[in-house]
Design a protein around this motif. Structure first.
Motif, PDB file in Angstrom:
ATOM      1  N   LEU A 181       0.858  -1.181   0.000  1.00  0.00           N
ATOM      2  CA  LEU A 181       0.000   0.000   0.000  1.00  0.00           C
ATOM      3  C   LEU A 181       0.897   1.234   0.000  1.00  0.00           C
ATOM      4  N   GLN A 182       0.854   1.983  -1.094  1.00  0.00           N
ATOM      5  CA  GLN A 182       1.767   3.097  -1.285  1.00  0.00           C
ATOM      6  C   GLN A 182       1.221   4.397  -0.692  1.00  0.00           C
ATOM      7  N   LYS A 183       2.115   5.374  -0.576  1.00  0.00           N
ATOM      8  CA  LYS A 183       1.745   6.668  -0.001  1.00  0.00           C
ATOM      9  C   LYS A 183       0.727   7.404  -0.858  1.00  0.00           C
ATOM     10  N   ASP A 184       0.722   7.107  -2.170  1.00  0.00           N
ATOM     11  CA  ASP A 184      -0.126   7.849  -3.109  1.00  0.00           C
ATOM     12  C   ASP A 184      -1.477   7.173  -3.334  1.00  0.00           C
ATOM     13  N   ASN A 185      -1.924   6.356  -2.368  1.00  0.00           N
ATOM     14  CA  ASN A 185      -3.216   5.657  -2.449  1.00  0.00           C
ATOM     15  C   ASN A 185      -3.262   4.658  -3.598  1.00  0.00           C
ATOM     16  N   ALA A 186      -2.146   3.999  -3.832  1.00  0.00           N
ATOM     17  CA  ALA A 186      -2.073   2.938  -4.835  1.00  0.00           C
ATOM     18  C   ALA A 186      -1.716   1.626  -4.151  1.00  0.00           C
ATOM     19  N   LEU A 187      -2.328   0.550  -4.606  1.00  0.00           N
ATOM     20  CA  LEU A 187      -1.978  -0.788  -4.144  1.00  0.00           C
ATOM     21  C   LEU A 187      -1.197  -1.467  -5.265  1.00  0.00           C
ATOM     22  N   ARG A 188       0.058  -1.770  -4.978  1.00  0.00           N
ATOM     23  CA  ARG A 188       0.927  -2.442  -5.945  1.00  0.00           C
ATOM     24  C   ARG A 188       0.905  -3.937  -5.644  1.00  0.00           C
ATOM     25  N   ILE A 189       0.649  -4.752  -6.679  1.00  0.00           N
ATOM     26  CA  ILE A 189       0.652  -6.203  -6.530  1.00  0.00           C
ATOM     27  C   ILE A 189       1.750  -6.753  -7.431  1.00  0.00           C
ATOM     28  N   GLN A 190       2.741  -7.403  -6.809  1.00  0.00           N
ATOM     29  CA  GLN A 190       3.861  -7.972  -7.557  1.00  0.00           C
ATOM     30  C   GLN A 190       3.817  -9.497  -7.445  1.00  0.00           C
ATOM     31  N   TYR A 191       3.878 -10.153  -8.582  1.00  0.00           N
ATOM     32  CA  TYR A 191       3.821 -11.606  -8.655  1.00  0.00           C
ATOM     33  C   TYR A 191       5.165 -12.146  -9.133  1.00  0.00           C
ATOM     34  N   TYR A 373      -3.126  -0.585  -8.752  1.00  0.00           N
ATOM     35  CA  TYR A 373      -4.457   0.036  -8.747  1.00  0.00           C
ATOM     36  C   TYR A 373      -4.337   1.326  -7.922  1.00  0.00           C
ATOM     37  N   LYS A 374      -4.458   2.467  -8.590  1.00  0.00           N
ATOM     38  CA  LYS A 374      -4.240   3.768  -7.936  1.00  0.00           C
ATOM     39  C   LYS A 374      -5.523   4.588  -7.885  1.00  0.00           C
ATOM     40  N   PHE A 375      -5.835   5.099  -6.678  1.00  0.00           N
ATOM     41  CA  PHE A 375      -7.049   5.891  -6.473  1.00  0.00           C
ATOM     42  C   PHE A 375      -6.742   7.367  -6.298  1.00  0.00           C
ATOM     43  N   SER A 376      -7.632   8.192  -6.829  1.00  0.00           N
ATOM     44  CA  SER A 376      -7.620   9.632  -6.577  1.00  0.00           C
ATOM     45  C   SER A 376      -9.060  10.126  -6.712  1.00  0.00           C
ATOM     46  N   VAL A 377      -9.262  11.435  -6.655  1.00  0.00           N
ATOM     47  CA  VAL A 377     -10.610  11.992  -6.842  1.00  0.00           C
ATOM     48  C   VAL A 377     -10.551  13.082  -7.889  1.00  0.00           C
ATOM     49  N   ARG A 378     -11.692  13.315  -8.524  1.00  0.00           N
ATOM     50  CA  ARG A 378     -11.804  14.348  -9.550  1.00  0.00           C
ATOM     51  C   ARG A 378     -13.025  15.188  -9.312  1.00  0.00           C
TER      52      ARG A 378
END
Length: 378
Positions: A181-191, A373-378
């Motif tokens: 879970l990144q600082k920029d509201n993104a969840l990185r999934i590495q396989y 998967y990165k979240f933000s608002v608009r």
């Protein structure tokens, strides 16, 4: 007098703090708790990853399920945006893949048959005579070894070793999946995966997104997919092998388009086959670099999701078969088209289509894949 003034000041400060809570100052990190027991007595745990701005993702080491995921709307309100069931017992009963790790092979393999180096293998058949999502007991039903990693960008490392012959697949496959879970509201999934025999691998996550915060279905969500082709299928949703242009079809999401605009186009045979969208899009950028593959925007909440991946394609599934029998933690029934999946992946049935990007993994190779998967608002 000074003592009385100081006492009154402290009382007022305490009152104000209780009456008007300050912004949540909980630190970023990861928390572990008991989730439930498997029939054989082994314990599953739930891990809560939290970043400094309040986003939380709850993940279980049973199946690697994303159990819940909060994201702020345009007013700052945090709400769950993924479908999940209330208890561990509900996950054991089975769900329509509400957010687990899918493997060894995401999506379908025709008749459960594949050939590697001249030898034919028969996989478990579990969907209309075909193999889907790893078989009857796929990675979504395994208890993974978990290693929590604390810090400002908390992570959960999950490991599972699939034995040679499991669900019919050749080779012992050692798999590692890391959620960060990144600082920029993104969840990185590495396989990552390695094998001791030539095999096939196609790992993904099967989260169902609903950016309304579980208030409405997803038909008003605006979707963009950076793919100018998709894979038509037969009636059992096995790719025909053709890469068809999306232009002029209900599958054209090259510009942001409301999902509900053409989802019921009964004049389109492919829409009939999928009962809506359940198809693989081919990205225009076929490199294995991390690139933007899709976006989703929900106008009322203002939530905006960006999907970055190293994969060559994505399966869009619009929950066409949910029927309201399952309810989420919020008590809301999951009815038809209450969620959407964006499963980043290699193409379905690739082992049987030489013109598709290969999913073959050999003993001297390492499978690697990343999706964000990165979240933000608009």
């Amino acid at each position: 007098m000074k003592f009385t003034s100081l006492f009154l000041f402290l009382i007022c400060a305490l009152f104000l703090n209780l009456t008007f809570p300050q912004k949540d100052k909980a630190k970023a990190g990861i928390r572990q708790e008991f989730f439930g027991k498997l029939p054989d007595g082994r314990e599953a745990h739930l891990f809560t990853l939290r970043n400094a701005v309040g986003m939380e993702v709850k993940i279980s080491n049973y199946g690697g399920y994303i159990v819940s995921w909060t994201a702020p709307d345009k007013t700052g309100k945090q709400e769950n945006i993924t479908l999940g069931v209330p208890t561990f017992a509900d996950y054991l009963k089975g769900t329509p893949s509400f957010g687990p790790i899918i493997g060894r092979y995401g999506n379908r393999i025709a008749k459960g048959k594949l050939e590697l180096d001249g030898k034919e293998y028969s996989l478990a058949v579990n969907s209309g005579g075909n193999h889907i999502h790893g078989g009857r007991v796929g990675f979504d039903k395994k208890l993974w070894t978990a290693t929590p990693i604390n810090g400002n960008e908390p992570a959960l490392k999950l490991r599972y070793t699939s034995p040679d012959g499991e669900e019919g697949y050749p080779g012992m496959l050692a798999v590692e999946v890391v959620y960060t879970l990144q600082k920029d509201n993104a969840l990185r999934i590495q396989y990552q995966a390695t094998t001791n025999k030539t095999t096939v691998v196609n790992l993904t996550n099967h989260a169902y997104f609903n950016l309304t915060g579980m208030k409405r279905d997803i038909l008003a969500h605006e979707l963009m997919i950076k793919g100018d082709k998709y894979l038509p299928t037969d009636a059992k949703q096995i790719p025909t092998g053709e890469l068809k242009p999306v232009a002029g079809t209900p599958f054209d999401f090259t510009k942001p388009t409301v999902i509900g605009a053409r989802i019921n186009d009964t004049t389109d045979t492919q829409i009939k086959y999928g009962s809506g969208y359940d198809h693989n899009w081919v990205f225009s950028d076929q490199t294995d670099k991390l690139k933007l593959g899709a976006t989703v925007y929900e106008p009322q909440s203002g939530r905006f999701l960006e999907v970055y991946t190293t994969e060559p394609g994505v399966q869009l599934y619009t929950a066409n078969h949910l029927n309201g029998n399952l309810k989420g933690k919020e008590g809301v029934a999951f009815t038809r088209r209450f969620g959407l999946c964006l499963e980043t992946q290699h193409y379905p049935d690739s082992p049987n289509h030489p013109n598709f990007p290969s999913t073959t993994l050999r003993p001297d190779e390492t499978y690697q894949s990343t999706t964000v998967y990165k979240f933000s608002v608009r």
